[in-house]
Design an enzyme around this catalytic site. Sequence first.
Site, PDB file in Angstrom:
ATOM      1  N   GLU A 198      -9.424   3.860   2.497  1.00 49.39           N
ATOM      2  CA  GLU A 198      -8.964   4.006   1.124  1.00 49.39           C
ATOM      3  C   GLU A 198      -7.935   2.973   0.701  1.00 49.39           C
ATOM      4  O   GLU A 198      -7.788   2.675  -0.484  1.00 49.39           O
ATOM      5  CB  GLU A 198      -8.385   5.411   0.919  1.00 49.39           C
ATOM      6  CG  GLU A 198      -6.925   5.606   1.328  1.00 49.39           C
ATOM      7  CD  GLU A 198      -6.637   5.337   2.804  1.00 49.39           C
ATOM      8  OE1 GLU A 198      -5.503   4.934   3.118  1.00 49.39           O
ATOM      9  OE2 GLU A 198      -7.546   5.521   3.643  1.00 49.39           O
ATOM     10  N   LYS A 236      -9.812  12.561   9.052  1.00 51.05           N
ATOM     11  CA  LYS A 236      -9.347  12.060  10.337  1.00 51.05           C
ATOM     12  C   LYS A 236      -9.307  13.178  11.370  1.00 51.05           C
ATOM     13  O   LYS A 236      -9.222  14.361  11.017  1.00 51.05           O
ATOM     14  CB  LYS A 236      -7.931  11.483  10.196  1.00 51.05           C
ATOM     15  CG  LYS A 236      -7.790  10.273   9.309  1.00 51.05           C
ATOM     16  CD  LYS A 236      -6.335   9.874   9.195  1.00 51.05           C
ATOM     17  CE  LYS A 236      -6.144   8.651   8.309  1.00 51.05           C
ATOM     18  NZ  LYS A 236      -6.684   7.424   8.935  1.00 51.05           N
ATOM     19  N   ASP A 257      -2.357  10.276   4.122  1.00 49.69           N
ATOM     20  CA  ASP A 257      -3.771   9.928   4.270  1.00 49.69           C
ATOM     21  C   ASP A 257      -4.449  10.873   5.256  1.00 49.69           C
ATOM     22  O   ASP A 257      -4.311  10.731   6.470  1.00 49.69           O
ATOM     23  CB  ASP A 257      -3.905   8.478   4.744  1.00 49.69           C
ATOM     24  CG  ASP A 257      -5.366   8.070   4.913  1.00 49.69           C
ATOM     25  OD1 ASP A 257      -6.236   8.744   4.320  1.00 49.69           O
ATOM     26  OD2 ASP A 257      -5.622   7.089   5.625  1.00 49.69           O
ATOM     27  N   LYS A 292       0.845  -1.203   0.000  1.00 48.80           N
ATOM     28  CA  LYS A 292       0.000   0.000   0.000  1.00 48.80           C
ATOM     29  C   LYS A 292       0.874   1.244   0.000  1.00 48.80           C
ATOM     30  O   LYS A 292       1.744   1.406   0.853  1.00 48.80           O
ATOM     31  CB  LYS A 292      -0.908  -0.009   1.229  1.00 48.80           C
ATOM     32  CG  LYS A 292      -1.714   1.270   1.433  1.00 48.80           C
ATOM     33  CD  LYS A 292      -2.497   1.213   2.740  1.00 48.80           C
ATOM     34  CE  LYS A 292      -3.099   2.559   3.100  1.00 48.80           C
ATOM     35  NZ  LYS A 292      -3.792   2.535   4.407  1.00 48.80           N
ATOM     36  N   ASP A 301     -12.078   7.166   4.362  1.00 47.73           N
ATOM     37  CA  ASP A 301     -10.867   6.897   5.131  1.00 47.73           C
ATOM     38  C   ASP A 301     -10.497   5.417   5.103  1.00 47.73           C
ATOM     39  O   ASP A 301      -9.476   5.024   5.656  1.00 47.73           O
ATOM     40  CB  ASP A 301     -11.040   7.383   6.571  1.00 47.73           C
ATOM     41  CG  ASP A 301      -9.723   7.426   7.337  1.00 47.73           C
ATOM     42  OD1 ASP A 301      -8.670   7.553   6.672  1.00 47.73           O
ATOM     43  OD2 ASP A 301      -9.736   7.320   8.577  1.00 47.73           O
ATOM     44  N   ASP A 303       1.688   6.136   5.987  1.00 49.50           N
ATOM     45  CA  ASP A 303       0.655   5.221   5.509  1.00 49.50           C
ATOM     46  C   ASP A 303       1.074   4.503   4.228  1.00 49.50           C
ATOM     47  O   ASP A 303       0.316   3.714   3.682  1.00 49.50           O
ATOM     48  CB  ASP A 303      -0.656   5.984   5.285  1.00 49.50           C
ATOM     49  CG  ASP A 303      -1.884   5.096   5.413  1.00 49.50           C
ATOM     50  OD1 ASP A 303      -1.793   4.061   6.110  1.00 49.50           O
ATOM     51  OD2 ASP A 303      -2.925   5.423   4.814  1.00 49.50           O
ATOM     52  N   ARG A 331      -7.712  -0.264   0.966  1.00 46.50           N
ATOM     53  CA  ARG A 331      -8.237  -1.457   0.294  1.00 46.50           C
ATOM     54  C   ARG A 331      -8.702  -1.142  -1.136  1.00 46.50           C
ATOM     55  O   ARG A 331      -8.736  -2.031  -1.980  1.00 46.50           O
ATOM     56  CB  ARG A 331      -9.369  -2.061   1.126  1.00 46.50           C
ATOM     57  CG  ARG A 331     -10.595  -1.202   1.289  1.00 46.50           C
ATOM     58  CD  ARG A 331     -11.387  -1.541   2.533  1.00 46.50           C
ATOM     59  NE  ARG A 331     -10.683  -1.093   3.737  1.00 46.50           N
ATOM     60  CZ  ARG A 331     -11.150  -1.293   4.976  1.00 46.50           C
ATOM     61  NH1 ARG A 331     -12.277  -1.944   5.165  1.00 46.50           N
ATOM     62  NH2 ARG A 331     -10.464  -0.860   6.008  1.00 46.50           N
TER      63      ARG A 331
END
Length: 572
Positions: free
Chosen positions: A413, A341, A334, A329, A411, A352, A415
Amino acid sequence: MLRRLATRRLGLEPGALAHLVARGDTSNRAGTRASSSGSARPSARVVVVGAVQTQAAFELSRGDGAAELHVDAARLSAQLAALRFDAKPGSVRIVAPDTNVGADSDRPLVCVVGLGSPSSTNQTQPATATSTTTSTASIANAASINANTNAINNANTVRTAAAAAVKAVRALDPTTPFDIAFGPLNALFAKPAAEAALLTAYHYSVNKTKKSADLSLRLLDTTNSDANAAWHEGLILAAAQNSARLLMETPANLLTPSLFAVRAKELLLSTNNKNIQVNIQDQKWIEHQKMLSFLSVGRGSAEPPKFLEIKYEGNKETNNKFPLALVGKGVTFDSGGISIKPSASMADMKGDMGGAAVVVGAIEAIAALNLPINIIACIPLTENMPSGTATKPGDVVIARNGKSIEIDNTDAEGRLILADAISYVCDTYSPAALVELSTLTGAIDVALGYPYAGVFTTSDALWHNLHGAARLAGEGFWRMPMDSDAYLPMIKSNVADLKNVGGRSAGSCTAAVFLQEFVGRGVEFAHIDIAGVMKQTGSHGILARGMTGRPVRALVEFAKNIVLNGSKNRII
């Protein structure tokens, strides 16, 4: 002056290891300036010596380090006994040895670290010795270890000791470029010692005007070819993990998707391994691949997405073109998007892209070791930002494999970008096994915390191979349920085939079964959620506070095991 420092600042106590030494990687990409050459100040020598507990008190390991020490071991033992040194695991004393040999500036400091009971590092009970005598056998020259569990425990003991040594020496004076010598070690102990020493020496100072002094890490005894090879391998593994740490620690404005792709390509090509090919695909290519799930995440960002494709072909003779695929990933920042968030700790979301960094680090080490294996690695890179063009909660997108996804929470995101990457790898390369790594869910941190990364797979063989590799690396993997019958109903949508979240319960499990929906038929799949191990908030063990780069070394051990399984690179 250092003699006074050791006495005044530490009372002959900070942190150290057994008779080991290492020369670390000197590149800034590894995050460690380990060579003292060119320093304005002359380096100060430190020799690291291990000690085990005995009935009388403790026993020093000596071996070939006596010439470097220029000290009488009995007198050194007496000094340590006066300081109430008991050789408990991780206990450390740094002493300026009482000796008449040489000028003051030529004498090394001696860092003595406790290794615990002899069984911690040796199956053979050493001869009983008092606190003022020294065994003629080095702790490093332990009897052959038959039980794998004992070997793993021994390696972890050595890692802890080596880390303690480096911490203690640096604590003496961060501005002094120390030359730290470890040894002699056998092949069993040289590798974990080198790993821990270089990992502990790491410090992120790229953006600081005041930098810590260089450290030089070296192996004292260079006559043992097996030990030297093991030491070198340990340095390679640690340098690769430090590369991942450096990527994860870099501020997001200095490591956009485009900059990450360029940095990763430069890093991998710098290994000078001709078996590596790195392709950076742009947004037009991503659109051509119909990766609309991936593209939906970056719609709110001014930074264009990238897709990094890495091919390592170390085995030209295998019939299985790419038996192993790695996917990481790569969300370089993020914010959560429209489902933004909380501001607290949002800065940590520069990390991230931890899965991407780990994959790059693992390929770096595999190439440096020149392993005879073929691996395809794919990394989707993007930012997740809010704006007028950002994807909204409730939007529906079509993934590369044709499945529709309701984006219930922007959030979640990771996946979404991984779904298209997994589909692409399976369709294009047909790997035997695919291992995906991502800082995917906060739920895994709640479940397992910092000690363990969660591994989700339906393959018992793949789990056992990954778990075994993690143990060899001193890492923590914990198997979690990958049960579509139980968790897939939780992510069914009224307006699409799937939705990207399943509510508060079992968040890490629903994320895992979501990803499995995009894995090709016949591909063994493992999802490793590294959100909980992404960052260490304290400073204990072999890693300092900050981004960890875990589990780079476990992935490399996994690849090595595949090589050992046969010339055709069988995974299971």
